[in-house]
Write an enzyme that holds these catalytic residues in place. Structure first.
Site, PDB file in Angstrom:
ATOM      1  N   TYR A  46      24.331  -8.797  47.581  1.00 32.30           N
ATOM      2  CA  TYR A  46      25.432  -8.660  46.575  1.00 32.30           C
ATOM      3  C   TYR A  46      26.550  -9.744  46.655  1.00 32.30           C
ATOM      4  O   TYR A  46      26.933 -10.605  45.735  1.00 32.30           O
ATOM      5  CB  TYR A  46      25.943  -7.456  46.550  1.00 32.30           C
ATOM      6  CG  TYR A  46      26.978  -7.134  45.554  1.00 32.30           C
ATOM      7  CD1 TYR A  46      26.459  -6.723  44.229  1.00 32.30           C
ATOM      8  CD2 TYR A  46      28.303  -7.368  45.689  1.00 32.30           C
ATOM      9  CE1 TYR A  46      27.486  -6.371  43.157  1.00 32.30           C
ATOM     10  CE2 TYR A  46      29.299  -6.807  44.753  1.00 32.30           C
ATOM     11  CZ  TYR A  46      28.823  -6.409  43.262  1.00 32.30           C
ATOM     12  OH  TYR A  46      29.881  -6.113  42.522  1.00 32.30           O
ATOM     13  N   SER A 104      28.021   0.808  29.741  1.00 34.93           N
ATOM     14  CA  SER A 104      28.665   1.395  30.863  1.00 34.93           C
ATOM     15  C   SER A 104      29.666   0.787  31.662  1.00 34.93           C
ATOM     16  O   SER A 104      29.943  -0.467  31.446  1.00 34.93           O
ATOM     17  CB  SER A 104      27.328   1.713  32.001  1.00 34.93           C
ATOM     18  OG  SER A 104      27.843   1.935  33.173  1.00 34.93           O
ATOM     19  N   GLY A 105      30.578   1.540  32.336  1.00 35.69           N
ATOM     20  CA  GLY A 105      31.711   0.982  33.031  1.00 35.69           C
ATOM     21  C   GLY A 105      32.484  -0.338  32.631  1.00 35.69           C
ATOM     22  O   GLY A 105      32.995  -0.024  31.394  1.00 35.69           O
ATOM     23  N   ILE A 145      27.705  -9.624  25.020  1.00 36.17           N
ATOM     24  CA  ILE A 145      28.171  -8.726  26.376  1.00 36.17           C
ATOM     25  C   ILE A 145      27.144  -8.198  27.059  1.00 36.17           C
ATOM     26  O   ILE A 145      26.349  -7.294  26.322  1.00 36.17           O
ATOM     27  CB  ILE A 145      29.417  -8.113  26.362  1.00 36.17           C
ATOM     28  CG1 ILE A 145      29.730  -7.173  27.453  1.00 36.17           C
ATOM     29  CG2 ILE A 145      29.434  -7.057  25.216  1.00 36.17           C
ATOM     30  CD1 ILE A 145      30.956  -6.903  27.830  1.00 36.17           C
ATOM     31  N   THR A 146      26.673  -8.631  28.205  1.00 35.91           N
ATOM     32  CA  THR A 146      25.608  -7.980  28.832  1.00 35.91           C
ATOM     33  C   THR A 146      26.208  -6.823  29.732  1.00 35.91           C
ATOM     34  O   THR A 146      27.229  -6.596  30.133  1.00 35.91           O
ATOM     35  CB  THR A 146      24.869  -8.784  29.792  1.00 35.91           C
ATOM     36  OG1 THR A 146      25.886  -9.061  30.974  1.00 35.91           O
ATOM     37  CG2 THR A 146      24.454 -10.143  29.331  1.00 35.91           C
ATOM     38  N   GLY A 147      25.159  -5.638  29.794  1.00 40.17           N
ATOM     39  CA  GLY A 147      25.527  -4.369  30.544  1.00 40.17           C
ATOM     40  C   GLY A 147      26.650  -3.648  29.914  1.00 40.17           C
ATOM     41  O   GLY A 147      27.855  -3.503  30.493  1.00 40.17           O
ATOM     42  N   ALA A 148      26.773  -3.598  28.645  1.00 38.29           N
ATOM     43  CA  ALA A 148      27.604  -3.273  27.937  1.00 38.29           C
ATOM     44  C   ALA A 148      27.372  -1.532  27.518  1.00 38.29           C
ATOM     45  O   ALA A 148      28.290  -1.002  26.951  1.00 38.29           O
ATOM     46  CB  ALA A 148      27.705  -3.767  26.424  1.00 38.29           C
TER      47      ALA A 148
END
Ligand SMILES: NC(=O)c1ccc[n+]([C@@H]2O[C@H](COP(=O)([O-])OP(=O)(O)OC[C@H]3O[C@@H](n4cnc5c(N)ncnc54)[C@H](OP(=O)(O)O)[C@@H]3O)[C@@H](O)[C@H]2O)c1
Length: 289
Positions: free
Chosen positions: A166, A13-14, A8-11
């Site tokens: 975006y 935060s959030g 999982i990427t960007g794991a």
């Protein structure tokens, strides 16, 4: 999810951190791809504590760089022969125009080209691990995207709310998801995308002059734990084991924008993306301007 390997990427935060935490609690072995060592290590410890698992790994990469994406895939493959679930979660919305070292507008790069490249570099491993899944985090904002395939790097300056880039990037994620599902038909690898809802996360802290407004609005948004539910569902539920090529919101398949179903556009985008990520030899004349 016992014995399953999830990248999982960007794991740190959030939504990504909550997705990782939930999947680890279900017994999955997590590989967290994060940019910052300190944040990554503390997310890894938090997830291990919450799930009683020590098998969580951390890989570091700035995913705005295609070379870093390639390096992190090589590091993953050096250790793992299989991958059960890939969650393309990392994302950002830049308010000013700048290009990455690969010459791509940054919001398009992190939200779309990174998942495109990462998934393509891992697709052989996913095929060796069937049934396996790709989960792409998109956004309902894609509905308002103005997509110009001939001008993919178009200026990302502010639209009315949030950046044009975006919206385009999140539409590109859906076009990619549907095209990937067509290309992976009958392979046992499924691919779906989702809108997580409006979620109180750090993504609202990088909105330039509008940051205070977005921070205030985010007080009324749902928690990251709730926002992670559809990602967790798509990554783990037996209900969707054979479902592919769909867009989900609140764990329910929803219709995405008309443009997202344009198969000719998706094919053109795929071919352009192959060149812009170096998956096939680039023809400079064909690059997005
Ligand atoms: N929050 C919402 O309301 C909402 C709505 C629709 C869609 N989404 C999508 O949900 C996903 C998760 O976002 P979030 O809301 O949870 O925001 P967030 O808290 O800001 O998390 C974003 C994650 O992506 C990582 N990231 C950003 N740029 C990176 C880079 N260059 N290299 C490596 N990692 C990078 C961040 O790392 P750092 O911690 O190092 O910055 C962070 O871990 C995104 O794809 C976003 O577009 C969110």
């Amino acid at each position: 999810m016992k014995g399953k390997i999830v990248l999982i990427t960007g794991a740190d935060s959030g939504i990504g951190k909550e997705t990782a935490r939930n999947l680890a609690k279900m017994g999955a072995s997590l590989v967290l791809v994060c940019r910052d060592r300190g944040k990554g290590e503390s997310a890894k410890e938090e997830i291990a504590r919450a799930s009683n698992r020590t098998s969580t790994e951390l890989l570091l990469a700035d995913l705005l760089s295609q070379n870093e994406v390639k390096r992190v895939v090589a590091e993953f493959k050096a250790v793992h022969a299989r991958l059960d679930v890939l969650v393309n979660n990392a994302g950002a919305s830049f308010m000013d125009y700048a290009e990455t070292e690969d010459g791509i507008e940054r919001t398009m790069a992190i939200n779309y080209f990174t998942p495109f490249l990462l998934t393509n570099l891992l697709v052989d491993t996913l095929k060796n691990s069937v049934p396996s899944r790709v989960v792409n985090v998109s956004s309902t904002e894609h509905h308002d995207a103005h997509f110009d395939i001939n001008n993919i790097n178009k200026d990302s300056r502010m639209g009315t709310l949030g950046s044009e880039a975006y919206r385009r990037s999140k539409l590109a994620v859906i076009l990619f998801t549907y095209e990937l599902a067509r290309r992976l038909q009958e392979t046992g690898v499924t691919t779906n995308c989702l809108h997580p809802g409006a979620v109180r996360t750090n993504i609202w802290s990088h909105s330039g002059a509008l940051t205070p407004l977005f921070r205030f609005m985010s007080l009324f948004m749902q928690s990251p734990e709730k926002g992670a539910q559809t990602s967790v569902y798509l990554a783990s539920s037996p209900e969707v084991e054979r479902v592919s090529g769909k867009y989900f919101d609140k764990k329910v398949p929803k219709r995405s924008s008309e443009t997202s179903y344009d198969e000719a556009l998706a094919k053109r985008l795929w071919e352009l993306s192959e060149r812009m990520t170096g998956l096939v030899t680039a023809n400079p004349a064909a690059r997005g301007s």
